[in-house]
Design a protein around this motif. Structure first.
Motif: not given
Lengths: 287, 321
Positions: A156-157, A232-237, A245-246, A255-256
């Protein structure tokens, strides 16, 4: 339309810009691999010396490292998309190369669509390969900084990451259909910069709970939503890595606050609308 | 199949109300070489680009092969060599022709043979695998002509097709245009080179300062003045002055000492006056050795019609005042 797609695809491949980009990309991946290797080695040594070392610190470094890698990969992809596309119509109008093509039984909208498919196809493949290369570097040389992401999240990422050039190409084609290469290029790079800075400001705003900065980030995302696609890519990953913790660990490159699905739909519509605008503008203009 | 391949009714393309072409009403019959003649900046290329849908007309309407311009079907059987010919120079000549064959919808089975034939026709056989960026300007114009013909068009627009060619190349293009006419195709030739048009065109339209001055069969258009060249003995300026009621002008031509009599170029108002001239000369005791009707040069015709149009405009302005 497919002939135009093929022509655009070939043109990008034949031109030196693509060859140079590929070579520089390989150099970048190599550099990133070396950096990851040594960073992982040092952290690994520290961890073995410090029994019970902070897992949080390790996680933060891991996601920061992959965040930097992917952010720069996203930047290269964006730059290549802009350079390859912004002159694709304007340049052909300026040089009159388009004249003989349009004297054929061909709708002008098909020319725009053909260019979108040709350039988009190529750049999606490029973005996906680059994304995989960065993750492979992490998986193979990451050592203690290696991240474990489920395959579905990775896929998805990657799809979200590869969507970025499509949005850029749609906007670039619209600019290319209405103004000169240089003007279009300047506007697009500034727009990209606005999204880029806005994204960082939003992350800082989230961390400091500063609403003004968050709002600036939201507005910049609405003006040019490419950064939100990256977030969105980062949060997906990482959000799906089952490690709370991530979320806190991704810092400026993560993405906070995960961009919503509505934002994702907005981004897709943004690309579609600009592609339609490009077709309409090109169909109406004199050459 | 209609006998008219191009029809326009008041076709106008202006740029902010200036230049371009204005109120062009034109009919081009099938199977001719049609010369669209005018000085640089007269609006010739604007007209062609409007016909091909590259420019949107500001007024009027037009049809190509019976279909309205702007409709892609109208361009299905049309070829075009632009004045500012530029092709994807990173392609080879062969790749360019293959791309255009695909765009023109040439069936795959016919492509190879047609490309081979066209390369031969434009004299580029053996150079087809070279990149276009390595071609000279003349070679680029030749590959452009091949491109224009790749779709086996019924109508070909050639905009200044010999601008980059040497004299041999120019002659080859003239021959090519005549071959195309023999094959039943229509060639619309844009040119400011009077000699080019004169040698190959059956029909001519003259444009000047965006306006269509005149159009029609070259034979009829050129019938604007009757000129005869004579060689006779016993002719003097005084005689021509005495015949002022019959002739428009008389101009002495260079004569050879080996010839009997002197040579003159006589201009008459109508062809019907030629027998009258002969009769008068006979009556005046002139011994006539030769009388040759002379075709006026295209340049004379061009200047005649442009001058006439400008005189009409001047008269119209005076009437309004």
């Amino acid at each position: 339309m497919l002939t135009i797609a093929k022509l655009s695809y070939k043109e990008t491949l034949y031109k030196r810009i693509f060859l140079i980009t590929i070579l520089m990309t390989l150099a970048y991946v190599l550099f990133y691999g070396i950096a990851t290797h040594y960073a992982a080695k040092q952290i690994g040594d520290q961890l073995s010396n410090e029994i019970g070392a902070a897992q949080m610190e390790q996680q933060m470094l891991a996601t920061q490292l992959i965040g930097v890698g992917l952010y720069f990969a996203s930047f290269i992809t964006a730059l290549l998309s802009i350079l390859a596309t912004v002159g694709s119509i304007a340049g052909e109008i300026e040089s009159h190369q388009i004249d003989t093509i349009l004297s054929r039984p061909l709708h002008r909208r098909d020319v725009v669509l053909g260019k979108f498919i040709g350039l988009g196809g190529l750049l999606v493949i490029y973005a996906a390969c680059l994304f995989i290369a960065i993750l492979l570097v992490n998986l193979n040389f990451g050592g203690a900084l290696h991240v474990s992401v489920p395959a579905s999240s990775m896929l998805t990422g990657m799809l979200l990451f590869a969507l970025q050039p499509l949005i850029l190409i749609a906007v670039a084609l619209w600019l290319s259909a209405r103004m000169s290469t240089i003007n279009g290029g300047i506007i697009l790079i500034i727009l990209y910069g606005i999204g880029f800075v806005g994204g960082f400001l939003e992350q800082i705003g989230q961390a400091l709970n500063n609403h003004a900065l968050v709002n600036i980030g939201i507005v910049s995302s609405l003006v040019f939503p490419l950064d939100s696609l990256f977030r969105r890519t980062m949060s997906q990953l990482f959000n799906s890595a089952n490690d709370p913790l991530n979320i806190a660990a991704q810092g400026l490159f993560g993405s906070l606050a995960e961009p919503t699905t509505s934002m994702l739909i907005y981004t897709l519509l943004y690309g579609v609308v600009f592609l339609l605008f490009a077709m309409r503008k090109f169909s109406k203009r004199d050459l | 199949m209609s006998d008219i391949v191009i029809s326009t009714w008041g076709l106008t393309k202006q740029f902010d109300g200036r230049a371009g072409c204005r109120d062009i009403t034109l009919q081009v019959p099938r199977g001719v070489v049609f010369g669209f003649l005018g000085p640089n900046g007269a609006g010739k290329s604007t007209f062609v680009r409007t016909m091909l849908g590259l420019l949107h007309p500001t007024a009027g309407r037009a049809e190509l092969l019976g279909k309205p311009i702007g409709n892609i079907e109208a361009r299905r059987k049309v070829g075009y060599l632009p004045e500012l010919f530029r092709y994807q120079d990173w392609l080879t000549g062969l790749q360019l022709l293959e791309t255009h064959a695909e765009l023109a919808g040439v069936p795959r089975s016919l492509r190879r043979e047609r490309i081979r034939h066209l390369l031969e026709r434009v004299g580029l056989t053996g150079r087809e695998n070279d990149k276009i960026r390595g071609y000279s300007k003349g070679m680029q114009q030749r590959i452009g002509i091949a491109c224009a013909l790749i779709g086996d068009p019924e109508l070909v627009f050639l905009d200044e097709p010999t601008s980059a060619l040497d004299p041999i190349g120019r002659r080859e293009v003239r021959d090519l245009m005549m071959d195309l006419r023999r094959e039943g195709k229509t060639v619309f030739l844009n040119s400011h080179l009077l000699s080019e048009v004169e040698n190959v065109c059956d029909h001519v339209a003259i444009v000047h300062k965006s306006d269509l001055v005149v159009q029609g069969e070259w034979r009829k258009l050129s019938d604007v003045q009757t000129q005869v060249e004579i060689r006779a003995e016993g002719v003097s300026l005084a005689l021509w002055q005495a015949l002022q009621h019959l002739i428009v002008s008389a101009k002495p031509l260079e004569s050879s000492v080996m010839m009997t009599g002197s040579r003159w170029l006589i201009q008459l108002s109508h062809e019907e006056q030629v027998p009258d001239l002969v009769e008068c000369l006979h009556r005046e005791g002139v011994r006539l050795y030769e009388l040759t009707p002379r075709q006026p040069a295209l340049e004379d015709v061009f200047l005649h019609w442009v001058g006439r149009k400008e005189a009409e405009h001047a008269h119209h302005r005076e009437t309004l005042l």
